[in-house]
Design an enzyme around this catalytic site. Structure first.
Site, PDB file in Angstrom:
ATOM      1  N   ASP A   1      29.518 -18.057 -24.851  1.00 43.50           N
ATOM      2  CA  ASP A   1      29.468 -18.592 -26.081  1.00 43.50           C
ATOM      3  C   ASP A   1      30.299 -19.789 -26.186  1.00 43.50           C
ATOM      4  OD1 ASP A   1      28.517 -18.755 -28.800  1.00 43.50           O
ATOM      5  OD2 ASP A   1      29.107 -16.682 -29.177  1.00 43.50           O
TER       6      ASP A   1
ATOM      7  N   ALA B   1      32.558 -22.634 -28.973  1.00 46.02           N
ATOM      8  CA  ALA B   1      33.342 -22.363 -29.947  1.00 46.02           C
ATOM      9  C   ALA B   1      33.705 -23.659 -30.941  1.00 46.02           C
ATOM     10  CB  ALA B   1      34.916 -22.091 -29.205  1.00 46.02           C
ATOM     11  N   ASP B   2      34.227 -23.627 -31.930  1.00 41.08           N
ATOM     12  CA  ASP B   2      34.525 -24.931 -32.560  1.00 41.08           C
ATOM     13  C   ASP B   2      35.822 -25.345 -32.333  1.00 41.08           C
ATOM     14  OD1 ASP B   2      31.930 -24.856 -34.106  1.00 41.08           O
ATOM     15  OD2 ASP B   2      32.921 -22.818 -35.062  1.00 41.08           O
TER      16      ASP B   2
ATOM     17  N   LYS C   1      35.205 -19.779 -34.520  1.00 42.87           N
ATOM     18  CA  LYS C   1      33.726 -19.854 -34.151  1.00 42.87           C
ATOM     19  C   LYS C   1      33.245 -19.591 -35.710  1.00 42.87           C
ATOM     20  CE  LYS C   1      32.256 -17.281 -30.747  1.00 42.87           C
ATOM     21  NZ  LYS C   1      31.245 -18.391 -30.322  1.00 42.87           N
TER      22      LYS C   1
ATOM     23  N   GLY D   1      28.298 -22.575 -36.670  1.00 42.47           N
ATOM     24  CA  GLY D   1      26.759 -22.362 -36.862  1.00 42.47           C
ATOM     25  C   GLY D   1      26.185 -21.138 -37.703  1.00 42.47           C
TER      26      GLY D   1
ATOM     27  N   GLU E   1      28.150 -12.972 -33.300  1.00 47.29           N
ATOM     28  CA  GLU E   1      28.488 -13.400 -31.987  1.00 47.29           C
ATOM     29  C   GLU E   1      29.924 -12.553 -31.876  1.00 47.29           C
ATOM     30  OE1 GLU E   1      28.495 -18.091 -32.577  1.00 47.29           O
ATOM     31  OE2 GLU E   1      29.892 -17.352 -33.500  1.00 47.29           O
TER      32      GLU E   1
ATOM     33  N   LYS F   1      36.728 -29.960 -28.226  1.00 48.50           N
ATOM     34  CA  LYS F   1      37.107 -28.440 -28.783  1.00 48.50           C
ATOM     35  C   LYS F   1      38.397 -28.067 -28.214  1.00 48.50           C
ATOM     36  CE  LYS F   1      33.313 -28.787 -30.577  1.00 48.50           C
ATOM     37  NZ  LYS F   1      31.855 -27.777 -30.138  1.00 48.50           N
TER      38      LYS F   1
END
Length: 272
Positions: free
Chosen positions: A89, A91-92, A102, A105, A111, A129
């Site tokens: 996955d 991540a922000d 996260k 979105g 998630e 990030k």
């Protein structure tokens, strides 16, 4: 393809090369633009995936899996006792200890379900990030909230020191608040940059300044607010740590891969 997209592709290829298990049977696939390159990298392996089931974290990732000719299985359809071999996955934002934000979105609840069901969570991101502390560049914590409780949660977040928390709206404003796959709302709650537990100063008078939250404590405190389904902070233990304690998976990645502007990839591993 612009430089950021190239960074995402480089990170995805390195992550898949190092962590995609031989003879994988169950693989979690997250959400977001970086995960497009993860699926692309899996296809490039040129291995037999006909017996592999891919578990999406939302509608977008399910469509991505199907478009690649892979088999998607919804999380709630997993047979009893199934543990995912790995979950990939994005991540922000990711801090020095591999804590993640996260939910940009709006898929944070699913998630978290998927990574908690996986032996390993592998994070894949571009260079933007990677920050020393969470909420350095990404300024707000995404929080999934029951619509009926949203205003109560907003009030409680302000009490905790959040600076003007807001309900996330759809791209088209007249469509109203954005809804998650669960039909919940997202609140984006800004806070000052979060400290690591090792940086915390004991509170002697029982009060907590707005800038004195550490990652783990703030996440748990928000999660306890009635009406909150999930918090977009992924912290705590890794999968191997959870398994050592008799569990399955952890919220924190065991490794994170960041594509850099010069074409290299930085790998950061969790410290035990």
């Amino acid at each position: 393809m612009d430089s950021v997209e190239l960074e995402k592709r480089s990170a995805a290829e390195a992550a898949v090369k190092n962590h995609y298990p031989a003879n994988a049977k169950w693989v979690g696939i997250g959400s977001g633009t970086t995960i497009v390159f993860v699926v692309e990298a899996i296809k490039k392996l040129e291995i037999d995936t006909s017996l592999t089931k891919f578990v999406p974290t939302g509608y977008q990732s399910k469509q991505l899996i199907l478009s690649a000719g892979l088999t998607a299985v919804e999380f709630d359809s997993l047979p009893e006792g199934v543990v995912l071999d790995v979950a990939f996955d994005g991540a922000d934002e990711v801090d020095d200890n591999l804590n993640c934000i996260k939910g940009g979105g709006a898929c944070l609840f699913q998630e978290k379900l998927v990574v908690l069901q996986a032996k390993e969570f592998i994070c894949v991101a571009d260079s933007r990030k990677l920050k020393p502390r969470l909420l350095t560049a990404w300024k707000a914590i995404p929080i999934e909230v029951a619509p009926i409780a949203v205003y109560r949660v907003l009030r409680e977040l302000k009490k905790l020191g959040s600076i003007d928390p807001t309900i996330r709206t759809n791209t088209i404003a007249k469509a109203g608040p954005l809804k998650t796959d669960q039909g919940f709302f997202i609140i984006d709650a800004p806070f000052p940059p979060l400290r690591l537990p090792s940086e915390m100063i004991p509170l002697t008078d029982g009060t907590r300044p707005a800038d004195a939250w550490d990652v783990e404590t703030l996440s748990k405190t928000i999660k306890e607010i009635p009406g909150v389904l999930e918090v977009g902070i992924f912290s705590g233990v890794t999968g191997p740590q959870a398994q050592a304690a008799g569990g399955i998976g952890g919220q924190k990645p065991v490794a994170a891969y960041f594509g850099m502007p010069d074409g290299t990839v930085v790998e950061k591993k969790a410290v035990y």
